[in-house]
Design a protein around this motif. Structure first.
Motif, PDB file in Angstrom:
ATOM      1  N   ASP A   1     -24.268 -21.944   5.769  1.00 32.06           N
ATOM      2  CA  ASP A   1     -22.957 -23.048   6.207  1.00 32.06           C
ATOM      3  C   ASP A   1     -21.944 -22.280   6.645  1.00 32.06           C
ATOM      4  N   THR A   2     -21.428 -21.012   5.640  1.00 31.07           N
ATOM      5  CA  THR A   2     -20.590 -20.347   6.205  1.00 31.07           C
ATOM      6  C   THR A   2     -20.460 -19.990   7.735  1.00 31.07           C
TER       7      THR A   2
ATOM      8  N   LYS B   1     -19.351 -22.689  10.273  1.00 33.62           N
ATOM      9  CA  LYS B   1     -17.777 -22.719  10.417  1.00 33.62           C
ATOM     10  C   LYS B   1     -17.269 -21.591  11.206  1.00 33.62           C
TER      11      LYS B   1
ATOM     12  N   PHE C   1     -13.285 -19.514   5.176  1.00 36.13           N
ATOM     13  CA  PHE C   1     -13.976 -20.412   6.252  1.00 36.13           C
ATOM     14  C   PHE C   1     -14.073 -21.959   5.601  1.00 36.13           C
ATOM     15  N   MET C   2     -14.498 -21.910   4.657  1.00 35.04           N
ATOM     16  CA  MET C   2     -14.627 -23.262   4.044  1.00 35.04           C
ATOM     17  C   MET C   2     -13.512 -23.771   3.264  1.00 35.04           C
TER      18      MET C   2
END
Lengths: 195, 386
Positions: free
Chosen positions: A24-25, A28, B382-383
């Motif tokens: 997931d990271t 991004k 990033f999140m």
């Protein structure tokens, strides 16, 4: 070089230069890289690059931070761009590539819109005319009204003014696929007829 | 003992071998004599004794001289014996080891057992008296060599003959030796087959084998060098031993775990437990197997394996995931941390500190910066950013 270019916050974040194992990271991270590459190339008017150049360019090499994106990760970023349609390999060895901050289809659409709006369907243009002609003057700046020599109507200056030939060609090819244009040969090179 | 005659040991025509037995000692009456280790052969006609060390030394008694036989059971330090009562020797008897003897009986001592069967066969022959039906020619009663160990010959011919005899002897010894070996091989193969089939039965849980028998059998297999057939597949069901051990572990580890924040690596546990035990140390395998049962037995400890393969023991009450929130806080405060820095701050072992940071990364709380400077962890901007 990039004096006016504004680096995104990620560029100063050391983990940006390590390929993240968390998927997931990573998603991004890669998205941020893609957008950085495109805006960098757009501003520097770089339509093509070799992988070697890329490695040493400030794009992937932040000297101040002492971090470089390793070449395997660069390859992954480039592959992402290719999948999105913004990149095309120019050779089999994948050593140099064409980078298009707008996808060819998007350019094609813009060009066709401009052609239609200016009522120039069924006309023939040379490639040069399209990107460098008076009608499409004033490179780079977004739509600025300017009078045309044709019918005195206002025309917004298209973004594709000053577009490199390689990208332009691909844009026209995309239109050709849609039967909205046809690339032809003219006396001193290539031209295009719009339908 | 004066009834014996020297013989070549070869059987005559019409004479058949009935049974033979190694490791037999002869007594002259009650007296021990020098013939202490030999092979005793029973044929239809005779009792033959050949010295194991010196095959030249071979003597026999015709069965016709046997009056009756008795069994003498084995005792402490004494082998089983057969007592053979004999008629007096005939006047024209061929030469033998003893010219005279005051005893009219001999004893055969079976140092390597075999007495029961031998006695049975000898009794049978005594009953059947086959030597009476099938006489052997007189001339064959003659001996080949007058004394044990010496072939009468002179000159080169003699030397050659001696060499020939020696070679034959060696040959015979070797074949005999290999005979034993091939018999052993056959037996060994049978044993291995048997072990395999039982091992399979245990594995497939077919057949009625109790837990205890299983453990016993497994230990036999181990001592024979056959690997434990019941391995990872059956750890779930475990064994009594491991179950007990698991319960023991709870007692030993409860307090140390609390002191260390509820979590310890398995290697730390191993050291601690064995130090506490002092004697009867645990093998790593036994420890792991016991730990694998902790959760199944609903004990207050559990075994946990991280993605990296690191194994830890946790208190059930310990929630590693809750630790992550505080880990994130710690990292954020400092901007970024390596495993070592984090371990120092929190007071954990570096191994466990790294596992915690990795878990936080897996959960998306942290991200990593891997460079020549080392591996650092950052809050996952990033999140959280943009």
């Amino acid at each position: 070089m990039a004096m006016s270019f504004e680096w995104p916050w990620q560029y100063r974040f050391p983990p940006f230069f390590t390929l993240q194992p968390n998927m997931d990271t990573r998603q991004k991270q890669l998205a941020a890289w893609c957008s950085l590459v495109l805006s960098f190339c757009r501003l520097h008017k770089q339509s093509s690059m070799t992988v070697m150049e890329a490695q040493e360019s400030p794009l992937f090499n932040n000297v101040k931070l002492q971090r470089k994106l390793p070449v395997e990760s660069i390859q992954i970023v480039l592959e992402e761009l290719r999948k999105k349609g913004n990149l095309e390999w120019l050779d089999k060895n994948k050593s140099s590539f064409l980078i298009m901050w707008r996808r060819p289809e998007e350019w094609g659409k813009l060009i066709y819109q401009w052609v239609s709006r200016s009522g120039q369907n069924n006309s023939v243009f040379t490639l040069y005319e399209l990107t460098c002609g008076e009608d499409t003057e004033d490179e780079g700046s977004p739509k600025v009204p300017v009078s045309t020599r044709k019918e005195g109507c206002l025309l917004f200056l298209p973004e594709f003014h000053g577009l490199d030939e390689a990208t332009l060609l691909r844009a026209l090819q995309a239109l050709q696929q849609e039967h909205k244009a046809e690339i032809i040969t003219v006396s001193d090179g290539r031209g295009v007829k719009f339908f | 003992m004066d009834r014996f005659v020297w013989t070549s040991g070869l059987l005559e025509i019409n004479e058949t071998l009935v049974i033979q037995q190694r490791g037999v000692r002869i007594y002259d009456g009650e007296e021990k004599i020098k013939f202490d280790a030999g092979t005793l052969l029973l044929s239809t006609h005779r009792l033959i004794w050949r010295d194991q060390k010196n095959h030249e030394c071979c003597m026999a008694i015709p069965l016709s001289l046997v009056v009756f036989i008795e069994e003498q059971a084995a005792g402490i330090g004494k082998s089983a014996k057969i007592v053979v009562h004999l008629y007096p020797a005939p006047p024209n008897k061929e030469p033998g080891p003893f010219q005279n003897s005051k005893n009219s009986y001999i004893k055969l001592s079976f140092k390597e057992h075999g007495q029961i069967e031998f006695y049975r066969r000898l009794s049978e022959e005594m009953t059947q008296r086959r030597w009476e039906n099938v006489p052997v020619s007189q001339s064959l009663q003659t001996n080949r060599g007058p004394q044990p160990g010496r072939i009468r010959a002179v000159g080169i011919v003699g030397i050659e003959r001696k060499l020939e005899e020696k070679r034959k002897e060696t040959d015979k010894n070797i074949s005999e030796a290999f005979e034993d070996l091939s018999k052993l091989m056959v037996k060994a193969k049978e044993m291995v087959e048997l072990s395999k089939s039982i091992a399979n039965k245990i594995r497939d849980k077919q057949g009625d084998i109790t837990e205890d028998e299983t453990i016993r059998f497994k230990s036999y297999l181990l001592s024979m060098g056959i690997a434990n057939p019941v391995t990872r597949e059956t750890y779930g069901s475990g064994t009594q031993y491991h179950m007990q051990l698991a319960k023991q572990l709870v007692g030993i580890l409860q307090v140390p775990l609390e002191e260390r924040g509820g979590i310890m690596s398995l290697t730390e546990v191993y050291c601690l437990v064995n130090r506490a035990r002092g004697m009867e140390l645990l093998s790593p395998e036994d420890l792991v197997n016991a730990c694998k049962m902790l959760e199944a037995l609903k004990l207050p400890l559990r075994l946990r394996v991280f993605d990296s393969g690191v194994m830890v023991i946790e208190l059930q009450s310990h929630k590693e995931e809750e630790m992550l929130a505080s880990a994130l806080e710690t990292v954020s405060e400092k901007g970024s941390l390596t495993s070592e820095e984090f371990a120092k701050l929190v007071g954990m072992s570096v191994l466990l500190a790294k596992e915690r940071l990795l878990l936080a990364e897996k959960m998306g709380h942290l991200c990593r910066d891997d460079s020549v400077e080392g591996l650092r962890f950052y809050p996952n901007l990033f999140m959280t950013q943009n």
